[in-house]
Scaffold this motif. Structure first.
Motif, PDB file in Angstrom:
ATOM      1  N   HIS A 117       0.721  -1.255   0.010  1.00 64.10           N
ATOM      2  CA  HIS A 117       0.019   0.022  -0.063  1.00 64.10           C
ATOM      3  C   HIS A 117       0.775   1.091   0.161  1.00 64.10           C
ATOM      4  O   HIS A 117       0.510   2.170  -0.637  1.00 64.10           O
ATOM      5  N   PRO A 118       1.980   1.327   0.898  1.00 63.95           N
ATOM      6  CA  PRO A 118       2.897   2.626   0.681  1.00 63.95           C
ATOM      7  C   PRO A 118       3.176   2.744  -0.690  1.00 63.95           C
ATOM      8  O   PRO A 118       3.409   4.182  -1.087  1.00 63.95           O
ATOM      9  N   LEU A 119       3.769   1.972  -1.341  1.00 59.25           N
ATOM     10  CA  LEU A 119       4.162   2.002  -2.617  1.00 59.25           C
ATOM     11  C   LEU A 119       2.965   2.588  -3.796  1.00 59.25           C
ATOM     12  O   LEU A 119       3.216   3.231  -4.144  1.00 59.25           O
ATOM     13  N   ILE A 120       1.910   1.853  -3.510  1.00 57.33           N
ATOM     14  CA  ILE A 120       0.996   2.112  -4.564  1.00 57.33           C
ATOM     15  C   ILE A 120       0.517   3.381  -4.170  1.00 57.33           C
ATOM     16  O   ILE A 120      -0.042   4.207  -5.354  1.00 57.33           O
ATOM     17  N   GLY A 121       0.241   4.001  -3.061  1.00 57.96           N
ATOM     18  CA  GLY A 121      -0.088   5.566  -2.625  1.00 57.96           C
ATOM     19  C   GLY A 121       0.956   6.269  -3.189  1.00 57.96           C
ATOM     20  O   GLY A 121       0.399   7.200  -3.782  1.00 57.96           O
ATOM     21  N   ALA A 122       2.198   6.060  -3.190  1.00 56.30           N
ATOM     22  CA  ALA A 122       2.936   6.850  -3.668  1.00 56.30           C
ATOM     23  C   ALA A 122       2.852   7.084  -5.135  1.00 56.30           C
ATOM     24  O   ALA A 122       3.166   8.234  -5.758  1.00 56.30           O
ATOM     25  N   ARG A 169       1.728  10.641  -7.346  1.00 61.68           N
ATOM     26  CA  ARG A 169       2.478  11.343  -8.084  1.00 61.68           C
ATOM     27  C   ARG A 169       2.195  11.157  -9.560  1.00 61.68           C
ATOM     28  O   ARG A 169       2.047  12.133 -10.459  1.00 61.68           O
ATOM     29  N   PHE A 170       1.354  10.029 -10.024  1.00 62.36           N
ATOM     30  CA  PHE A 170       0.797   9.708 -11.309  1.00 62.36           C
ATOM     31  C   PHE A 170      -0.541   9.189 -11.279  1.00 62.36           C
ATOM     32  O   PHE A 170      -0.837   8.186 -11.478  1.00 62.36           O
ATOM     33  N   ALA A 185       1.229   9.050 -20.732  1.00 61.81           N
ATOM     34  CA  ALA A 185       1.279   9.352 -19.498  1.00 61.81           C
ATOM     35  C   ALA A 185       2.530   8.419 -18.934  1.00 61.81           C
ATOM     36  O   ALA A 185       3.308   8.435 -18.143  1.00 61.81           O
ATOM     37  N   MET A 186       2.270   7.230 -19.563  1.00 58.86           N
ATOM     38  CA  MET A 186       3.194   6.195 -19.032  1.00 58.86           C
ATOM     39  C   MET A 186       4.796   6.341 -19.338  1.00 58.86           C
ATOM     40  O   MET A 186       5.445   5.839 -18.592  1.00 58.86           O
ATOM     41  N   ASP A 187       4.892   7.055 -20.179  1.00 59.22           N
ATOM     42  CA  ASP A 187       6.370   7.076 -20.394  1.00 59.22           C
ATOM     43  C   ASP A 187       7.164   7.816 -19.472  1.00 59.22           C
ATOM     44  O   ASP A 187       8.043   7.301 -19.092  1.00 59.22           O
TER      45      ASP A 187
END
Length: 227
Positions: free
Chosen positions: A137-142, A146-147, A195-197
């Motif tokens: 969850h911390p990584l997913i939230g980060a 941002r994106f 946006a993925m780039d």
């Protein structure tokens, strides 16, 4: 002797023979049933088998036409080290692939809303581990903060000895179903998003740097505990 036994029991010889035959049949059926319901002997893969499965999985994923990072680490120190086997760039999403505990050999209960998932070990005891989505969850939230246009997916791969009981689990699979599920996710993404780039380039750098720092923190923590 049979006649004497029948006289002693007060029954006819024919009845005694019939009763004996029925008794033997019943005993045979009971023993057969007992053997059939005897708990199946479960066996976890050896370390060599487990590592071979991980290597095979990596080779299969590298054959797909998606950029990928391998063996990413998070956390470290007192929080412990979280390992992400693969981070894959799909057309419009980021896929985080992790492994379930290697001692999973039986039934698995993967409730997506539960904090912990339960599984059966080789000794028939029940093991638990944190729901992969909550664990990451911390990584997913980060990533989402941002994106916001990039979807983040999580997939936990279980040893092939695991049994989902015929239930489809959106965030879990067996090794043989991994590539199929990834292709289904990519098809669901549809056309690659621009946006993925920028997201992938920035995320790749951050994950590599964070992974190195996490491993350093973990090694320092282990060194302090050993001392």
């Amino acid at each position: 002797m049979l006649t004497e036994l029948a006289q002693w029991l007060g029954v006819a010889v024919v009845d005694l023979i019939t009763f004996t035959a029925i008794t033997l049949v019943v005993i045979t059926l009971v023993v057969t049933f007992a053997l059939s319901v005897k708990p199946k002997r479960l066996k976890a893969p050896t370390l060599k088998q487990y590592n071979a499965e991980l290597f095979k999985r990596r080779m299969e994923l590298e054959e797909l036409s998606y950029s990928m990072l391998n063996d990413i680490k998070m956390g470290g120190g007192k929080a412990g080290l979280i390992r992400i086997d693969h981070v894959m760039r799909l057309p419009a999403s980021i896929l985080l692939i992790i492994s379930a505990p290697p001692d999973v050999v039986g039934q698995v209960r993967c409730n997506q809303n539960a904090g912990q998932w339960k599984y059966v070990r080789a000794d028939h005891s029940v093991g638990t581990f944190i729901n992969p989505v909550l664990q990451l969850h911390p990584l997913i939230g980060a990533i989402r903060s941002r994106f916001p246009l990039v979807r983040v997916r999580v997939l936990c791969v279980f040893p092939r000895q695991a049994d989902f009981g015929g239930r489809a689990v959106k965030t879990a699979c067996l090794p043989d179903d991994l590539v199929k599920m990834i292709r289904e996710m990519a098809a669901e993404d549809g056309t690659p998003q621009q946006a993925m780039d920028a997201a992938w380039d920035s995320l790749s750098i951050a994950l590599r740097q964070g992974s190195g720092a996490a491993e350093t923190n973990s090694n320092e923590g282990n060194g302090r505990r050993a001392g």
